[in-house]
Design a protein around this motif. Structure first.
Motif, short mmCIF file in Angstrom:
data_model
loop_
_atom_site.label_atom_id
_atom_site.label_comp_id
_atom_site.label_asym_id
_atom_site.label_seq_id
_atom_site.Cartn_x
_atom_site.Cartn_y
_atom_site.Cartn_z
N PHE A 36 4.26 -15.56 1.43
CA PHE A 36 5.60 -15.84 0.89
C PHE A 36 6.31 -14.52 0.56
O PHE A 36 7.50 -14.34 0.87
CB PHE A 36 5.48 -16.72 -0.37
N SER A 37 5.57 -13.61 -0.03
CA SER A 37 6.17 -12.33 -0.40
C SER A 37 6.57 -11.53 0.85
O SER A 37 7.64 -10.92 0.89
CB SER A 37 5.18 -11.56 -1.27
N VAL A 44 9.89 -9.55 6.28
CA VAL A 44 9.46 -9.25 7.65
C VAL A 44 9.65 -10.50 8.50
O VAL A 44 9.80 -11.61 7.98
CB VAL A 44 7.98 -8.79 7.70
N THR A 45 9.68 -10.31 9.81
CA THR A 45 9.92 -11.47 10.68
C THR A 45 8.78 -11.72 11.67
O THR A 45 8.89 -12.54 12.56
CB THR A 45 11.24 -11.29 11.46
N GLU A 49 3.22 -7.81 10.99
CA GLU A 49 3.61 -6.85 9.95
C GLU A 49 2.92 -7.12 8.61
O GLU A 49 3.01 -6.32 7.69
CB GLU A 49 5.12 -6.90 9.74
N MET A 50 2.25 -8.26 8.51
CA MET A 50 1.63 -8.64 7.22
C MET A 50 0.27 -7.98 7.11
O MET A 50 -0.79 -8.61 7.24
CB MET A 50 1.53 -10.17 7.13
N ARG A 58 -4.03 -13.76 10.61
CA ARG A 58 -2.76 -13.45 11.30
C ARG A 58 -2.73 -14.11 12.68
O ARG A 58 -1.71 -14.66 13.10
CB ARG A 58 -2.59 -11.94 11.44
N GLU A 59 -3.86 -14.06 13.36
CA GLU A 59 -3.93 -14.68 14.69
C GLU A 59 -3.71 -16.19 14.59
O GLU A 59 -2.98 -16.78 15.38
CB GLU A 59 -5.28 -14.37 15.38
N LYS A 60 -4.34 -16.79 13.58
CA LYS A 60 -4.18 -18.24 13.38
C LYS A 60 -2.71 -18.57 13.11
O LYS A 60 -2.15 -19.53 13.64
CB LYS A 60 -5.02 -18.71 12.19
#
Ligand code: SAH
Length: 353
Positions: A36-37, A44-45, A49-50, A58-60
Motif C-alpha cells: 500500500f505504501s 510507484v507503478t 520497484e517494490m 513480486r513475481e506472484k
C-alpha cells in the motif's frame, strides 16, 4: 507494464482489502502495508520497484495484479494563466483529460471519473460521444499522482468536475475518495474535495450517508423544470423540486453547505424572470450560487454568454438576497475550461502545445 492479462487492480484496493488479498497468498499480513505504501505513498507503478518485498512475492503479484497507471500523452499549458491540461491514455487505450489550475490559495486539480459521459447536457462537450466506461478508483487517483509528480508540488484541492458524472460511477468514486484521504496515502483532507453532480438523487442520498465531509456541488443551471429539462436530460429522471429537496437533506445530514453551479446561457437562463425564480427557490436558504459564463464546445453551438452578462446576473441575484460568485475562467485557450473536456484525442489541441 505489469501483466496485461492480470485480473486484480491492486491500485484500487483499500489497505484492508489488500490484507485479505495477501492472506489469500499465504504471505505475512505486514506485506499489505508495504505494498500500500509503495503504491500510494511512494507512488510507484510497477511491482519490480517494490524492493523490500521478496522476489517470489513480486513475481506472484506480477502474475495476478496490475496497477492501471496513466500515460501522459499530451500536456498543454495555457499562455494566459498557466492552467495545464493533460491528455492521459489508459492501459486499454482510452483517453481522458485532467486540468490543473493555480489559485491564490494553491493548486487545484479537476479530475475525470468516466471515459466520456452518459448525461448528455447540451452545453457540455464531455457527453458528445457518450460514455465508454467508468474509470477505476486508481485511474482517478493516478491523475493526481501523475500531475503532482509532474509539477513537483503537493495538490491542495481536488474538484471532481472533469469528464463524467461522478454519481454515475458511485462505488469507484467513493473508493477513490477513501484512498485519497487515507493517512497512509496522499492524505488529503476530505474538506478539500468537491464532488459535482448533475443531480442523481439516489446518489446524493447515498453520499450523504458515507460520513465523508466533502463539499457537494449541484449543477443547477436553470430555475424551472422546463428549462432544466431542455438543457439537461437527467432532469426528466429527477425533477428540480426533488433534487433541491435532496440537497437540503444533504445539508441537514452532513452540516456541509451545498454549492449550486449555474452555467449562464444567453436568453436561455439569464433573464430577470430566471433570477426572480431563483430568488423564490432559495428564499431564506442562504444559498451560494457559482455562475459560470457558458463555454463553447457543447452540442448546441449557439449557446453563449459573457463575463458582463455574468456580472449583470449576479446583480440581479443580489436583489433577491442570493449570494453569488462568478467562477474565474481558466484555461480557455487550451480547451481546458468547464465543459470542454473530451475523451477524443484531438489533433487540433496537439498543435497548441
Ligand atoms: N457531471 C458533473 C461534473 C462535470 S462538469 C456535473 O454535471 O456536475 C463540471 C461543471 O461544468 C458542471 O457544473 C457542468 O454543468 C459545467 N459545465 C459543463 N459544460 C459547460 C460549459 N460549456 N460551460 C460552462 N460550464 C459547463
Amino acid at each position: 507494464m505489469d501483466g496485461i492479462s492480470a485480473n486484480t487492480d491492486a491500485g484500487s484496493l483499500t489497505l484492508s482489502e489488500l490484507k485479505d488479498y495477501i492472506k489469500g497468498l499465504e504471505e505475512p499480513s505486514y506485506r499489505a502495508a508495504q505494498i500500500f505504501s509503495w503504491i500510494h505513498e511512494r507512488r510507484v507503478t510497477s511491482f519490480d520497484e517494490m524492493t523490500d518485498i521478496s522476489k517470489k512475492l513480486r513475481e506472484k503479484l506480477k502474475e495476478d495484479c496490475f496497477i492501471p497507471f496513466l500515460e501522459t500523452e499530451e500536456r498543454l499549458i495555457s499562455k494566459i494563466d498557466g492552467t495545464r491540461k493533460y491528455l492521459f491514455k489508459t492501459r486499454d487505450g482510452e483517453y481522458i483529460e485532467t486540468v490543473l489550475m493555480r489559485y491564490e490559495y494553491g493548486v487545484t486539480i479537476c479530475v475525470s471519473t468516466q471515459v466520456g459521459c452518459a448525461m448528455g447536457c447540451v452545453f457540455c462537450a464531455s457527453g458528445i460521444d457518450g460514455r465508454k466506461r467508468n474509470l477505476s478508483a486508481y485511474e482517478i487517483l493516478s491523475q493526481i499522482y501523475t500531475v503532482s509528480c509532474d509539477i513537483d508540488e503537493r495538490i491542495g484541492h481536488v474538484v471532481v468536475m472533469g469528464m463524467g458524472e461522478p454519481l454515475d460511477n458511485y462505488d469507484n468514486v467513493v473508493r477513490f475518495i477513501r484512498l485519497l484521504t487515507d493517512e497512509r496515502g496522499y492524505n488529503l483532507s476530505a474538506r478539500n474535495i468537491t464532488v459535482s453532480t448533475c443531480g442523481i438523487v439516489p446518489g446524493i442520498k447515498k453520499l450523504s450517508e458515507e460520513g465523508i465531509p466533502l463539499t457537494l456541488a449541484l449543477s443547477l443551471h436553470a430555475s424551472d423544470q422546463a428549462t432544466r429539462e431542455k438543457i439537461m436530460p437527467v432532469a426528466k429522471r429527477y425533477g428540480l423540486d426533488e433534487v433541491l429537496k435532496e440537497c437540503d437533506e444533504y445539508f441537514k445530514k452532513t452540516g456541509r453547505r451545498v454549492t449550486y453551479e449555474y452555467a449562464l446561457i444567453d436568453s436561455v437562463n439569464d433573464t430577470d424572470e430566471h433570477a426572480r425564480a431563483l430568488g423564490a427557490l432559495f428564499k431564506g436558504k442562504d444559498a451560494h450560487i457559482n455562475i459560470i459564463p457558458v463555454n463553447p464546445g457543447g452540442r448546441d453551438e449557439n449557446f453563449k454568454s459573457s463575463r458582463k452578462a455574468a456580472l449583470e446576473f449576479k446583480k440581479k441575484l443580489e436583489k433577491y438576497k442570493i449570494n453569488a460568485t462568478i467562477r474565474r475562467e481558466t484555461g480557455r485557450d487550451i480547451n481546458g475550461a468547464c465543459g470542454q473536456l473530451r475523451s477524443r484525442h484531438n489533433k487540433e489541441q496537439q498543435q497548441l502545445s
